[in-house]
Every structure is written in structure tokens, then in C-alpha cells.
Design an enzyme around this catalytic site. Structure first.
Site, PDB file in Angstrom:
ATOM      1  N   LEU A 119       1.238  -5.931  -1.909  1.00  0.00           N
ATOM      2  CA  LEU A 119       0.971  -5.354  -0.604  1.00  0.00           C
ATOM      3  C   LEU A 119       0.533  -6.457   0.333  1.00  0.00           C
ATOM      4  O   LEU A 119      -0.231  -7.328  -0.057  1.00  0.00           O
ATOM      5  CB  LEU A 119      -0.167  -4.339  -0.710  1.00  0.00           C
ATOM      6  CG  LEU A 119       0.184  -2.985  -1.276  1.00  0.00           C
ATOM      7  CD1 LEU A 119      -1.067  -2.135  -1.348  1.00  0.00           C
ATOM      8  CD2 LEU A 119       1.221  -2.317  -0.396  1.00  0.00           C
ATOM      9  N   LYS A 120       1.041  -6.405   1.537  1.00  0.00           N
ATOM     10  CA  LYS A 120       0.570  -7.362   2.519  1.00  0.00           C
ATOM     11  C   LYS A 120      -0.793  -6.877   2.943  1.00  0.00           C
ATOM     12  O   LYS A 120      -0.912  -5.928   3.705  1.00  0.00           O
ATOM     13  CB  LYS A 120       1.532  -7.355   3.712  1.00  0.00           C
ATOM     14  CG  LYS A 120       2.019  -8.727   4.092  1.00  0.00           C
ATOM     15  CD  LYS A 120       2.929  -8.674   5.276  1.00  0.00           C
ATOM     16  CE  LYS A 120       2.617  -9.753   6.278  1.00  0.00           C
ATOM     17  NZ  LYS A 120       1.263  -9.865   6.767  1.00  0.00           N
ATOM     18  N   GLU A 121      -1.818  -7.470   2.394  1.00  0.00           N
ATOM     19  CA  GLU A 121      -3.163  -7.041   2.751  1.00  0.00           C
ATOM     20  C   GLU A 121      -3.409  -7.434   4.193  1.00  0.00           C
ATOM     21  O   GLU A 121      -2.838  -8.376   4.718  1.00  0.00           O
ATOM     22  CB  GLU A 121      -4.208  -7.687   1.829  1.00  0.00           C
ATOM     23  CG  GLU A 121      -4.126  -7.230   0.388  1.00  0.00           C
ATOM     24  CD  GLU A 121      -4.510  -5.766   0.183  1.00  0.00           C
ATOM     25  OE1 GLU A 121      -5.086  -5.159   1.104  1.00  0.00           O
ATOM     26  OE2 GLU A 121      -4.236  -5.231  -0.903  1.00  0.00           O
TER      27      GLU A 121
END
Ligand code: GDP
Ligand code: MG
Length: 808
Positions: A119-121
Site C-alpha cells: 500500500l502506498k502509505e
């Protein structure tokens, strides 16, 4: 699975640093990349170690000659004075479709799994590594230590988190530093902490912290740990873990991403996008696979979809939907959603459990005949969000006819901002004029942030030319159209205003000497008006403009100047940093109106040249090349655009979205006909009514001896009928003069077609619409509406034949 370990090679590192140093002295541009170096003291270091941060311009990562592609790179020197990489970020990675390498077809063919999707935090990146003296170095992308004003920096906040997480497991910063140094590695984590800085996605106290997502070897070339090892390391050192999905099949990856993109949510949580880690080789036969990332970031239209979803949920729970972007289209969507939710209570029930979200959205788009990206784009092009990064390389392209005020507005802009201004009329000689014009404009950009490409660009091929030529030579150029709108309803007024202005200008122009050659100038002006093709931002070539500013040619140059300036300020605030005062703008227009050209050249009589054939369209097109008369296409009663537009405007000035929507759509998409007529008979029905066709042919031929007018006929407008495809006005024909002057129509219902939804719907389909309307009325046909024109406006009409100019 063993962690990769490759020690640094002094030779290799020093070569890289040397190349970087050369880049600090370069001026950028075509030849060499440009890099910025910043030196920082390492605050905890007892040895007074300093580190250098190296920062490339974002676009330089697309070059092929960089000594390293690390985004986030710090170097230092060891005790022996040898260079050493202290911190190494990931290689800059790109969004799907952003560069050649990340086009799906290349991703599909050149990459190899396993594919690790993280996930692209939504925070900021933090790098951690160990220095020679045992210090733990904590950096953000391009800095370390406190800010100059001593406020908390990302790096400092990140370090606090590390202290806390290590204390909890009884370890120290020195332990972590030694571990990372032994591995010749940089730990890469996302700092997510709302108490420090709020990003779009929520990270409450229970979620705040450092999310470890990668461990890179400190080498010029990119080498990174497989994600399972990263997770192990996170567990050992009390970092938070980054969500991870591993897939082996790239097709599954693609399907998965596209599926998530439909809602912008994954696992019940909004996500910004994914980073996909894998290996890649340009040529698997000869080049080894190397670590390689790409990202899949949810952009428009997904962000708009997400907004719709949230707004719909708000509606259902009785709250007021909140939204900042895509205002108009979201408003319309909500109107539609409200109706559907009202009609179908099951829909609301399902929606809150995330069922039917996509269906409702797609129904709306189908109903609007828009696809998602066009819908998301509408307002971008009409205003949209400011693009703060644009501070130069802007080309303003008027789309206009003669006398609209292009030069006046341009001169005023020059006066205000010192921008470049290239007048096509100032270029002498005929050959290769368009490329010379483009080049002159681009040359101006070398020293000025913006240039006005002053020519009419009335036809699409001229726009295609300038857009393509500019983009080829200067990929970072921003093209803004100054679209002097020539609406059907205002064309007469435009004629009047521009003729008057140009006449007043007299011979004060490079090519148009209106005072000495009035007939010629009217012809030339008409030629442009005739050929004018409105700017359509959704289709080529005009979709190549970055934005379009609509201007009214009759509004006056002072008003247009102000509009251009305020729009540019709103859309490109770094280009027009502030809007000048009213006095300044007055002064600029006065200076511009006092302007007289210094170049004057004569144009040959255009009636004979190649271009002349176009200019003198009116006359020439009556005949084809062999000199034969062109065939009559149809006979019609013509009424002025202004009068019909007025009736339409009045009829649709009601406050009933249901009634006005389609008209607004036609107007908004410029699908209202530029000219209006009642067709009496088309050649297509000559076989059915040979007698009548013969008669119209005769009348036409007779009229051709004069000015082409067959007769006069009043047109009474009775009602407007429309569905979501086409709009027509039902009329009654009232011939004037002798009783014999009767102009029958072969159509069942005499009508004026106002406009159609798109090119796929032909104007003649008005007949089908009205046939259905005759049968069941508007009530009897779903989706059909009619608006009765109570006052029955009656317009004077002219009966005239129309020849098809395009068929040979
Ligand atoms: P272009 O052909 O589009 O470049 O139009 P110009 O800028 O040369 O304008 C045509 C003529 O109209 C010039 O003589 C201008 O001085 C004059 N003009 C331009 N704007 C205005 C205006 O707002 N009001 C009046 N009265 N004249 C104008
Ligand atoms: Mg001009």
C-alpha cells in the site's frame, strides 16, 4: 531466504560522487543533468561527521545518463577520507503509463515476479542507517537534523519514533545503527503521524508510527530486500509493518489494481495507490533482471469516483455532502443519485454496504454520455485546480477571427508582464510560415516565461500544427488557448463589432488595409468567420491544450484582458503571481490601443491564389472545379441565429434542472447549431416527390440569377421538443406575399433542429423524435420533454437553397 549483502566498493562510490559533483556545476539543459548538493552536520556524531544530500530535478530521473537513480541519497567520507554512501533511497519509480518503461505492455513483457504490492502509505519517507562512528543517521528525503528555525523536522520526529519503538523492546539506537551498518543497508520507512502532520488518510494514535517498507543496499545501483525479509526486520526492530500482497502473475496484478481503482478502497480502507516491487530486464536474453518498482496511483477519475461515493453515503445518512473538487459534475451526479435513491430504497440499503456503487456511477455517466475521465476533466479545463509548478514555458494561443482583439490583449499582457509576443502578421514571406512562427514563439521562451502566439488559429489544422510543433520541441511547454467563442447566437454581433473595429483601424495593420480596400477586407474577415472551428477540448487537436480560457469577442479588450489575467492567476499562480490593479490594466489597454504596427506589407489578391479559393468561398463554392453548377442539396427557410437563441434562452431560463439539463449540455458541449433553418425538402426525398423537387430546383435556379433568395416566409415557433439525444422546435410556416408563394415541406412536422447530443445523432433524426411526439406526446414517451412557447414568437425567414460544398 537470505538477505542480500554486497559491501560498498570505494572505486565505484567515488566514481559516482565525482559524476555527481560535475552535475552541481552544470547549468542543466540538454547536455548534462543538474544536481543540487546540501551539506548537513550529523547532530549526534561525536566525530563531527557531515553528510551531503544529493537532489536531482524530478524530470532528470527520466534521463539515461545519471550516475545513480536513487531518490534520496546521502554520502559522507570515512576516516580514510574515502567517499561512502550513507543513505540510499529507492530508484525513482514511475506511475503506470508515465514513462515508456511503465506502459502496461512493457510491464507485462519485461518484468518478472514475485510481484510485491505494498500500500502506498500516506505520510513522508524516512531513511535510517548507521554511520562509521556508530551514530544512527535519520533523514527525510533531502535533509536531516533540525530545521533552521529549530522547529521539528520530519527527520527529528522520525527519530523520536525510533527511540520510542526501540525503548519498548529494550534496544538502543546504537544497536540499530550497528545492525544496518553491518548489512550495508538503509531502512526505508513511512512516517505517519497525524499529531505531527495530517495527510489525506487518517492515522490516529493507534496507527501512528514508522511503517517500514524497504531495506536498500547502499550501492549506486539499486538493490533492495525482498518484502518478506523487510517484514522480518520490521518485527525484529519494532517498526510497523506495511501491508503486503504477493502475486506471481502480472495479469492478476493488473486485474487487481484495476479492480481496486474502481472504488479507490481496499480492505475497507481508502488507499492512495500501490507500489509494486518486482524485477525487470529490458532484454531478458542478455541483460540480467534487476530490482525495479513501479506505482499505480489512483488519479482521476478515481478520485472523483471516491468523492461521489462519500457524497452518496452522506446523502443516504441525511448529511450534507461535502466536496471541493469537480463541483458542477458532482452536483449533477448528486441530483441524479438523489432521484435514484428516492425511487429505489433497496439501492440505499445496498449502497451503505458497498453494493451498487459502481452501478450507480456508471448509470449516471451513461445518462450523461460521458466517460469518467472526460467527466473528471471538464472542470480542469474550465478552471480546475491551480498548477503551481508552472512558472514558465507557457504559450498562449488565441483562437479567433480578425478584429477580436488578439493583438490588443497581447500588447496589454506584454505591457503588464513583459512576456513575448509573436505576430504572424509580422512574418514576411510565405514559405514555411507555420514552423517559422512556432520557432519565433519558442525562441521568446528562452528569455521570457510566456509568449502570445498571435495569429487566428481559427481552424483545427492550424491548432494541430502549433500544438504538435511546440510539444515536440519543448515537452514541458504549457499551451493555453484563448478561445474567442463564436457562438451561433452571437455571430451577427461579432461581425458587427469586428467590422466596425477593423474599419476604424483603417490602414493601421500589416496586411489588412481596410480604409483603402474595404470590399477586400470584408471578404477576408468573412473567410475567417466561415472557417472558424470552435475549440473542442475533448477531441483532437484541441485536447492537446493544457487549458482553455473562453473569451467573448464582443466584450471589449479591457474586459478580456482582465479575464485572461485572473484566469491565468487562478490556474498558474506561479506565472501570474498577482492580479495587477484596475488602473494598471486600464493603462495597459490604453497603451495597446495606441499601438500601430511598424511593418506593412501587401498581400496579393487572394481571390486567385490557393488560399484565395478558401477566402472567396461564398462565390467559388457554388461551382465545382469543372465550372459546373453544384447540385442543390436542400431547400430551406433560414432564420437568424440570434433570434432563435433568444427564444431558447428565455424558454430555458426556468429553475427546473429536469427541463434545462439537456439544453445546458448542448450549450456546454457546443452542440447547439450555429445556424438555424426549417428544411422544406432535401434531395434525398426527390424520388418520393419528384414534382416538388422539380419545382424547388426551378426556383433555386431562378434565384441564382439574383442573390439566391427564393422568397420570404415567416416562421412561428410553437414548442420545443427534446429527449436526451436531440432537440427540435416545432414551427408553423407562414409564407409572405402572393398566395401562390407557398413553400410546402415534405416533413410531417415542420421544425428547426436545435442540436444533437453528438455526431452519432444526425439532425434528420428530428423527424423520428417528432413522429413519436405526434403519437404519444411528451407524456407518452419516456425521457421526452416539451416546452410550449406561449407567446408564439414569429421570426422573419428567408427561403433559399443550400448546395453541398463538400461533395464533388
Ligand atoms: P486582432 O485582429 O484580433 O489582432 O484585433 P486587434 O487587437 O488588432 O483589434 C482590432 C482593432 O480593434 C484595433 O484597431 C484595436 O485597436 C481595436 N480594438 C481592440 N479592442 C478594442 C476594444 O475593446 N474596443 C474598441 N473600441 N476597439 C478595440
Ligand atoms: Mg492582430
Amino acid at each position: 531466504m537470505a538477505a542480500p549483502m554486497i559491501p560498498q566498493d570505494v572505486q565505484e562510490t567515488s566514481q559516482m560522487v565525482k559524476a555527481l559533483q560535475a552535475g552541481t556545476k552544470s547549468g542543466g539543459g540538454r547536455g548534462v543533468f543538474k544536481v543540487k548538493r546540501n551539506t548537513f552536520n550529523v547532530k549526534d556524531s561525536s566525530d563531527g561527521i557531515t553528510v551531503d544530500s544529493w537532489k536531482f530535478a524530478d524530470w532528470d530521473y527520466k534521463r539515461r545518463d545519471l550516475p545513480t537513480y536513487a531518490r534520496g541519497l546521502f554520502t559522507t567520507r570515512n576516516r580514510h577520507g574515502e567517499p561512502e554512501i550513507a543513505v540510499r533511497g529507492y530508484d525513482k519509480f514511475f506511475n503506470v503509463g508515465e514513462v515508456h518503461e511503465t506502459e502496461w505492455k512493457n510491464i507485462l513483457s519485461r518484468t518478472r515476479g514475485p510481484y510485491e504490492l505494498t500500500l502506498k502509505e500516506n505520510g513522508c519517507i524516512i531513511f535510517v542507517s548507521g554511520l562509521e562512528d556508530g551514530t544512527l543517521l535519520v533523514c527525510s528525503k533531502h535533509s536531516t537534523g533540525e530545521r533552521e528555525d529549530a522547529t521539528a523536522s520530519h527527520a527529528v520526529v522520525g527519530e523520536k519514533h525510533i527511540e520510542r519503538q526501540l525503548a519498548a523492546i529494550g534496544k538502543t539506537k546504537a544497536d540499530l545503527a550497528a545492525e544496518l551498518r553491518a548489512r550495508n543497508a538503509t531502512a526505508v520507512a513511512e512516517l505517519c503521524d497525524d499529531s505531527f502532520e495530517e495527510h489525506i488518510l487518517a492515522y490516529g494514535e493507534d496507527k501512528a508510527g514508522l511503517y517500514l517498507h524497504g531495506i536498500n543496499l547502499n550501492l549506486p545501483v539499486f538493490a533492495t530486500y525482498p518484502s518478506p525479509l523487510v517484514q522480518d526486520f520490521a518485527a525484529a526492530w519494532n517498526f510497523r509493518k506495511t501491508g503486503l500482497i504477493i502475486m506471481d502473475d502480472i495479469n492478476k496484478v493488473k486485474d487487481f489494481l484495476e479492480e481496486v481503482a474502481q472504488t479507490g478502497a481496499h480492505d475497507g480502507r481508502d488507499v492512495e495507490g500501490f507500489v509494486i516491487r518486482c524485477t525487470m530486464s529490458h532484454n531478458p536474453d542478455s541483460v540480467p533482471y534487476r530490482d525495479w518498482f513501479f506505482k499505480y496511483k489512483f488519479e482521476e477519475p478515481y478520485l472523483m469516483y471516491r468523492q461521489w461515493r462519500e457524497c452518496t453515503k452522506a446523502l443516504i445518512s441525511g448529511k450534507t455532502p461535502k466536496y471541493k473538487k469537480h463541483k458542477n459534475i458532482t452536483e449533477e451526479y448528486l441530483l441524479y443519485a438523489r432521484k435514484r435513491l428516492h425511487a429505489d430504497p433497496q439501492l440505499a440499503k445496498g449502497y451503505v454496504h458497498n453494493h451498487g456503487i459502481i452501478g450507480l456511477r456508471d448509470d449516471f455517466l451513461a445518462y450523461k454520455h460521458l466517460n469518467g475521465s472526460d467527466a473528471a476533466n471538464i472542470e480542469n479545463l474550465e478552471g480546475g485546480e491551480a498548477r503551481t509548478e508552472v512558472d514558465g514555458d507557457v504559450v498562449l494561443v488565441p483562437i479567433a477571427t480578425i478584429g477580436c482583439g488578439k493583438t490588443t490583449v497581447a500588447q496589454a499582457l506584454v505591457h503588464l508582464f513583459g512576456w513575448g509576443h509573436v505576430q504572424n502578421d509580422n512574418l514576411t514571406g510565405k514559405s514555411r510560415k507555420p514552423p517559422r512562427f512556432t520557432k519565433a514563439c519558442l525562441d521568446e521562451l528562452a528569455t521570457k516565461p510566456a509568449v502570445i502566439a498571435d495569429r487566428n488559429s481559427a481552424s483545427k489544422h492550424e491548432r494541430r500544427q502549433i500544438i504538435t510543433d511546440v510539444k515536440i520541441q519543448n515537452a514541458s511547454a504549457t499551451l493555453v488557448a484563448l478561445h474567442f467563442v463564436h457562438d451561433a447566437g452571437s455571430i451577427e454581433k461579432i461581425r458587427e463589432v469586428t467590422r466596425e473595429r477593423v474599419l476604424a483601424r483603417g490602414d493601421n495593420h500589416q496586411t489588412i488595409h481596410a480604409a483603402t480596400e474595404p470590399a477586400k477586407f470584408i471578404g477576408v474577415m468573412e473567410g475567417f468567420i466561415d472557417r472558424f472551428e470552435p475549440c473542442n477540448i475533448f477531441s483532437p487537436p484541441d485536447d492537446g491544450f493544457d487549458s482553455v480560457i473562453d473569451l467573448d469577442p464582443t466584450a471589449g479588450s479591457r474586459a478580456n484582458l482582465e479575464f485572461v489575467v485572473t484566469q491565468l492567476h487562478a490556474r498558474y499562480p506561479s506565472l501570474v503571481k498577482e492580479v495587477p490593479s484596475a488602473e494598471k490594466m486600464d493603462e495597459a489597454i490604453e497603451a495597446a490601443l495606441g499601438y500601430a504596427p511598424t511593418i506593412k506589407h501587401n498581400i496579393p489578391d487572394r481571390g486567385r491564389g490557393k488560399q484565395g479559393q478558401q477566402q472567396a468561398k461564398g462565390k467559388q463554392e457554388e461551382q465545382d472545379q469543372s465550372g459546373k453548377k453544384k447540385p442543390l442539396e436542400y431547400m430551406a427557410v433560414h432564420v437568424t441565429s440570434a433570434s432563435v437563441t433568444q427564444v431558447l434562452e428565455r424558454a430555458f431560463s426556468v429553475d427546473d434542472a429536469e427541463v434545462t439539463r439537456f439544453y445546458k449540455q448542448l450549450k456546454g458541449t457546443r452542440r447547439v447549431q450555429p445556424k438555424f433553418h426549417v428544411t422544406l425538402m432535401h434531395r434525398a426525398s426527390a424520388k418520393e416527390r419528384p414534382d416538388l423537387w422539380e419545382r424547388y430546383l426551378g426556383l433555386h435556379e431562378e434565384a441564382e440569377k439574383g442573390d439566391g433568395t427564393v422568397g420570404e416566409c415567416d416562421v412561428m415557433l410553437e414548442r420545443i421538443v427534446f429527449d436526451d439525444r436531440i432537440m427540435a422546435i416545432v414551427v408553423r410556416l407562414m409564407p409572405k406575399g402572393d398566395a401562390g408563394d407557398d413553400y410546402p415541406t415534405v416533413n410531417k412536422v415542420a421544425h428547426i433542429t436545435v442540436g444533437t447530443r453528438d455526431n452519432a445523432v444526425k439532425p434528420k433524426e428530428s423527424n423520428d423524435l417528432l413522429a413519436k411526439w405526434l403519437e404519444g406526446g411528451a407524456e407518452g414517451n419516456s425521457g421526452m420533454h416539451d416546452v410550449v412557447l406561449e407567446e408564439r414568437p414569429t421570426l422573419p425567414g428567408v427561403v433559399k437553397g443550400v448546395c453541398n460544398f463538400h461533395k464533388r
